[in-house]
Enzyme design. Structure first.
Site, PDB file in Angstrom:
ATOM      1  CB  SER A 227      -0.934   0.014   1.219  1.00 49.06           C
ATOM      2  OG  SER A 227      -1.791  -1.102   1.198  1.00 49.06           O
ATOM      3  CB  SER A 265      -1.325  -1.836  -3.977  1.00 50.73           C
ATOM      4  OG  SER A 265      -0.556  -0.747  -3.541  1.00 50.73           O
ATOM      5  CG  ASP A 267      -1.870   2.033  -4.553  1.00 51.95           C
ATOM      6  OD1 ASP A 267      -1.060   1.755  -3.657  1.00 51.95           O
ATOM      7  OD2 ASP A 267      -1.988   1.376  -5.601  1.00 51.95           O
TER       8      ASP A 267
END
Length: 339
Positions: A227, A265, A267
């Protein structure tokens, strides 16, 4: 080593005095670091001095590049286009404890004696490769320390605060920051970025790929959770809709440094303004959008380039980026002149 120490130029817009998010007037940053036993974790606080009894919120925008994560406070931020607390970053399973501690702290602020609702904004990445994330070690004392130690001026980067146990692009990750000075509609403004990096991909500097396996001659460090949290601040008097656009550019900038944008992830980019006055026309935003991308790119690179080799949970190891290897690759690609 920071990007400006390589040295690489800033691009179209000059860097601020400290090349940090704190170049935006009124922004302070503080860390609380836990590095003991199986723990490599902590808290990083981004504190706008403008928030308080006389100004309860600041315009803000958000971009969710991939929502596999926990950014607490997003629904109200989306609904109202504002933040009303400092922004705290931490470890994934500690986010809820940090949010509770942030609310308790704010209820003690002068002028908040009658407050019955607050929307704490807390982001996270998973530092479980180097830290015992299940221990949920971050508590109120660490939140209080990060807030109490928040300062203007230079910002400590690398293996500190919320970046203590992160990994990124096959190397040790961490906290990074950068800033740019920009003209928006005839007004001189500053935009600053701070990043907590913990994502996979191949490190890319000035367009030159530097895969960890090649640079180190050994397997890359694993990234657990995969992340990235990016916070942008500006004193440009932009509104929440325009700040959404600024935040979107931050997630785009991850691609410049080699992000894989993996399934797992989380983001996120959050942008807020401490400016005052009428928002500029959208047609005048190009410099701000470009400067935001440049500042985020450099903040992400600084988060990795300033980090140091770290051994942690279960004797796992994440190595620092070798400065000499970066300069050598850039020289070979013609980005830097020969030694």
């Amino acid at each position: 080593m920071r990007v400006d120490e390589i040295p690489l130029p800033p691009g179209a817009h000059p860097r601020g005095t400290h090349n940090a998010i704190t170049d935006v007037a009124g922004i302070r940053v503080g860390h609380a670091t836990i590095a003991e036993g199986d723990l490599r974790t902590g808290v990083t606080a981004i504190v706008p001095e403008q928030l308080g009894a006389s100004r309860r919120d600041l315009p803000a925008g958000l971009c969710v590049g991939n929502g596999f994560g926990k950014l607490l406070g997003t629904t109200q931020l989306r609904e109202l286009g504002a933040i009303e607390t400092p922004i705290l970053l931490t470890s994934t399973l500690s986010a809820f404890r940090v949010a509770d501690a942030l609310v308790a702290h704010l209820l003690g602020w002068p002028g908040y004696e009658s407050v019955t609702t607050l929307n704490p904004v807390v982001g996270e990445t998973n530092d479980g490769f180097l830290s015992d994330v299940r221990a949920r070690a971050v508590g109120p004392q660490h939140v209080e320390r990060a807030l109490a130690e928040s300062r203007p001026g230079p910002v400590e980067e690398g293996c500190v605060g919320a970046g203590t146990g992160t990994t990124a692009l096959g190397f040790k990750g961490g906290i990074g920051t950068a800033s740019r000075l920009v003209d928006v509609g005839g007004t001189s403004c500053t935009v600053g970025a701070l990043a907590q990096s913990n994502f996979s991909g191949d490190l890319t500097v000035a367009g030159v790929r530097m895969p960890a396996e090649v640079v180190l001659g050994e397997p890359a460090a694993e990234t657990v959770g995969n992340s990235c949290m990016i916070v942008l601040a500006t004193d440009a008097p932009v509104d929440s809709r325009q700040l959404d656009r600024v935040a979107r550019r931050a997630v785009f900038a991850m691609g410049r440094v080699g992000a894989a944008y993996a399934h797992g992830s989380g983001d996120y980019a959050l942008a807020f303004s401490v400016g005052a006055g009428a928002p500029p026309a959208d047609a005048s935003l190009d410099p701000l959008l470009g400067a935001a991308m440049d500042a985020v790119e450099e903040a992400l690179l600084n988060s990795v380039l300033t980090a140091t080799t770290t051994r942690g949970f279960q004797d796992r190891l994440a190595r620092a980026v070798p400065a000499a290897a970066v300069r050598s690759a850039l020289r070979h690609a013609g980005v830097l002149p020969p030694a």
